[in-house]
Design a protein around this motif. Structure first.
Motif, PDB file in Angstrom:
ATOM      1  N   VAL A  33       0.843  -1.203   0.000  1.00  0.00           N
ATOM      2  CA  VAL A  33       0.000   0.000   0.000  1.00  0.00           C
ATOM      3  C   VAL A  33       0.876   1.250   0.000  1.00  0.00           C
ATOM      4  O   VAL A  33       0.589   2.230  -0.707  1.00  0.00           O
ATOM      5  N   ALA A  34       1.949   1.232   0.759  1.00  0.00           N
ATOM      6  CA  ALA A  34       2.880   2.369   0.750  1.00  0.00           C
ATOM      7  C   ALA A  34       3.483   2.567  -0.641  1.00  0.00           C
ATOM      8  O   ALA A  34       3.816   3.695  -1.035  1.00  0.00           O
ATOM      9  N   ALA A  35       3.602   1.474  -1.398  1.00  0.00           N
ATOM     10  CA  ALA A  35       4.152   1.557  -2.756  1.00  0.00           C
ATOM     11  C   ALA A  35       3.112   2.009  -3.775  1.00  0.00           C
ATOM     12  O   ALA A  35       3.454   2.260  -4.930  1.00  0.00           O
ATOM     13  N   GLY A  36       1.837   2.082  -3.373  1.00  0.00           N
ATOM     14  CA  GLY A  36       0.828   2.615  -4.276  1.00  0.00           C
ATOM     15  C   GLY A  36      -0.411   1.768  -4.485  1.00  0.00           C
ATOM     16  O   GLY A  36      -1.344   2.202  -5.172  1.00  0.00           O
ATOM     17  N   ALA A  37      -0.469   0.561  -3.915  1.00  0.00           N
ATOM     18  CA  ALA A  37      -1.687  -0.245  -4.048  1.00  0.00           C
ATOM     19  C   ALA A  37      -2.840   0.455  -3.333  1.00  0.00           C
ATOM     20  O   ALA A  37      -2.660   1.008  -2.243  1.00  0.00           O
ATOM     21  N   LEU A 229       6.574  -5.670  -6.665  1.00  0.00           N
ATOM     22  CA  LEU A 229       5.663  -5.964  -7.770  1.00  0.00           C
ATOM     23  C   LEU A 229       4.689  -4.811  -8.003  1.00  0.00           C
ATOM     24  O   LEU A 229       4.394  -4.454  -9.148  1.00  0.00           O
ATOM     25  N   VAL A 230       4.178  -4.212  -6.937  1.00  0.00           N
ATOM     26  CA  VAL A 230       3.257  -3.083  -7.080  1.00  0.00           C
ATOM     27  C   VAL A 230       3.961  -1.892  -7.718  1.00  0.00           C
ATOM     28  O   VAL A 230       3.404  -1.229  -8.604  1.00  0.00           O
ATOM     29  N   THR A 231       5.179  -1.606  -7.295  1.00  0.00           N
ATOM     30  CA  THR A 231       5.941  -0.504  -7.895  1.00  0.00           C
ATOM     31  C   THR A 231       6.112  -0.724  -9.389  1.00  0.00           C
ATOM     32  O   THR A 231       5.874   0.177 -10.207  1.00  0.00           O
ATOM     33  N   ALA A 232       6.515  -1.941  -9.766  1.00  0.00           N
ATOM     34  CA  ALA A 232       6.680  -2.258 -11.185  1.00  0.00           C
ATOM     35  C   ALA A 232       5.340  -2.228 -11.905  1.00  0.00           C
ATOM     36  O   ALA A 232       5.230  -1.753 -13.043  1.00  0.00           O
ATOM     37  N   GLY A 233       4.301  -2.727 -11.239  1.00  0.00           N
ATOM     38  CA  GLY A 233       2.978  -2.765 -11.849  1.00  0.00           C
ATOM     39  C   GLY A 233       2.443  -1.381 -12.147  1.00  0.00           C
ATOM     40  O   GLY A 233       1.875  -1.135 -13.222  1.00  0.00           O
ATOM     41  N   LEU A 234       2.613  -0.455 -11.229  1.00  0.00           N
ATOM     42  CA  LEU A 234       2.152   0.914 -11.454  1.00  0.00           C
ATOM     43  C   LEU A 234       2.913   1.568 -12.596  1.00  0.00           C
ATOM     44  O   LEU A 234       2.335   2.302 -13.412  1.00  0.00           O
ATOM     45  N   THR A 235       4.207   1.299 -12.680  1.00  0.00           N
ATOM     46  CA  THR A 235       5.002   1.844 -13.776  1.00  0.00           C
ATOM     47  C   THR A 235       4.522   1.298 -15.112  1.00  0.00           C
ATOM     48  O   THR A 235       4.322   2.055 -16.082  1.00  0.00           O
ATOM     49  N   GLU A 236       4.322  -0.015 -15.187  1.00  0.00           N
ATOM     50  CA  GLU A 236       3.875  -0.645 -16.433  1.00  0.00           C
ATOM     51  C   GLU A 236       2.463  -0.185 -16.799  1.00  0.00           C
ATOM     52  O   GLU A 236       2.177   0.098 -17.961  1.00  0.00           O
TER      53      GLU A 236
END
Length: 246
Positions: A33-37, A229-236
Motif C-alpha cells: 500500500v505504501a508503494a501505491g496499491a 511488484l506493485v511498484t513495477a505494476g504501477l510503472t507498467e
C-alpha cells in the motif's frame, strides 16, 4: 486502481517471500500500500499454511492488516471452493464470520457460487465476481440475478502464455460485454500477468498484481516483495495507459 494480491494459494514451497502468517501478510500488505496499491486481496491461512475461511483466522488476519493500513484502504479475501468444497458449508462459514472483510471474491464457475455470493451480500460484504477465462463463469454470471449487485468483476485470464494471454483477455472482455454495468478489474497469471496488466492500462481498466499472480518482475527477475511488484505494476500500467487502446 491497482489491487495487490498478496499470497493466493501459494505455500512455503514458493519461497520465504510469500507471506503466510497474519503478521507477515499484514507487513507485506502495508509495504504494498505504501508503494501505491489502493485495494487489497489476501488469502487468510491456517497455521499449517492452507487457505482458510475460519472466522478465527479471518479475524486475526484482517485485524493485523487493518492495524497497519490507512483507514480508507479496502481489504478483501477469497472464498474459493478449495477452502471448503461443500457450498452450503462455505456459505455457513461466511455467515459465521465475526470480523468482516470489505469484499470477497467468488469464482462464478464453482459450484455454489450464487449461494456464497448471496450470503456475502446479506452480510453487507462486497462481492468480486471472479470470472475465469476457459470456464463458463462469464456465461453463468451474465445470467445471474445477483450480477447487478456485485461490487465488481474480476476478469481473470488463466492463459499463462506470454504471447497469447492478451488475446485471451480480449476474448474474455468481449464475452463479458457491459458486465451488467459493473466495474471490471482485469488481471492475468504467471507469465501472462504482465501482458494482461499492460492491456488493462491501455484500456483504462483497474488491474492487480502481487505474489498470488506472479513471482517475477517484468524483466524476469524474482520479485523480492509484493511492494516491488506493485511498484513495477504501477510503472507498467501508467506507461501503457499513456499509449491508450491498442
Amino acid at each position: 486502481m491497482v489491487q495487490v494480491c498478496a499470497n493466493g494459494t501459494r505455500t512455503s514451497a514458493d519461497g520465504a517471500v510469500v507471506p503466510l502468517s497474519p503478521e507477515a501478510i499484514a507487513g507485506s500488505v502495508a509495504e504494498a500500500v505504501a508503494a501505491g496499491a489502493t485495494d487489497v486481496h489476501v488469502h487468510p491461512k491456517s497455521p499449517c499454511g492452507r487457505d482458510s475461511l475460519s472466522p478465527r483466522m479471518l479475524a486475526v488476519t484482517l485485524d493485523a492488516i487493518r492495524a497497519r493500513l490507512p483507514a480508507p484502504v479496502p481489504v478483501g479475501v477469497t472464498t474459493g471452493a478449495w477452502t471448503e468444497p461443500d457450498p452450503a458449508a462455505r456459505a455457513a462459514r461466511v455467515r459465521s464470520w465475526t470480523v468482516l472483510p470489505d469484499h470477497a471474491s467468488v469464482n462464478w464457475h464453482e459450484p455454489g457460487a450464487e449461494q456464497v455470493a448471496a450470503a456475502l451480500i446479506e452480510r453487507g460484504v462486497g462481492v468480486e465476481a471472479g470470472l475465469w477465462s476457459g470456464t463458463d463463469g462469464a456465461a453463468l454470471y451474465l445470467r445471474s440475478p445477483l450480477a447487478p449487485k456485485v461490487l465488481r468483476v474480476l476478469a481473470e485470464v488463466t492463459d499463462t502464455g506470454p504471447a497469447s494471454a492478451e488475446d485471451s483477455a480480449r476474448e474474455l472482455l468481449t464475452e463479458l460485454g457491459t458486465a451488467h454495468g459493473r466495474p471490471v478489474l482485469l488481471h492475468g497469471e504467471e507469465a501472462g500477468a504482465w501482458p494482461v496488466l499492460r492491456l488493462a492500462g491501455r484500456l483504462g481498466l483497474p488491474a492487480r498484481i502481487g505474489l498470488e499472480d506472479t513471482l517475477h518482475l517484468p524483466d524476469g527477475r524474482r520479485a523480492a516483495s509484493n511492494a516491488e511488484l506493485v511498484t513495477a505494476g504501477l510503472t507498467e500500467w501508467t506507461s501503457a495507459r499513456r499509449h491508450g487502446p491498442g
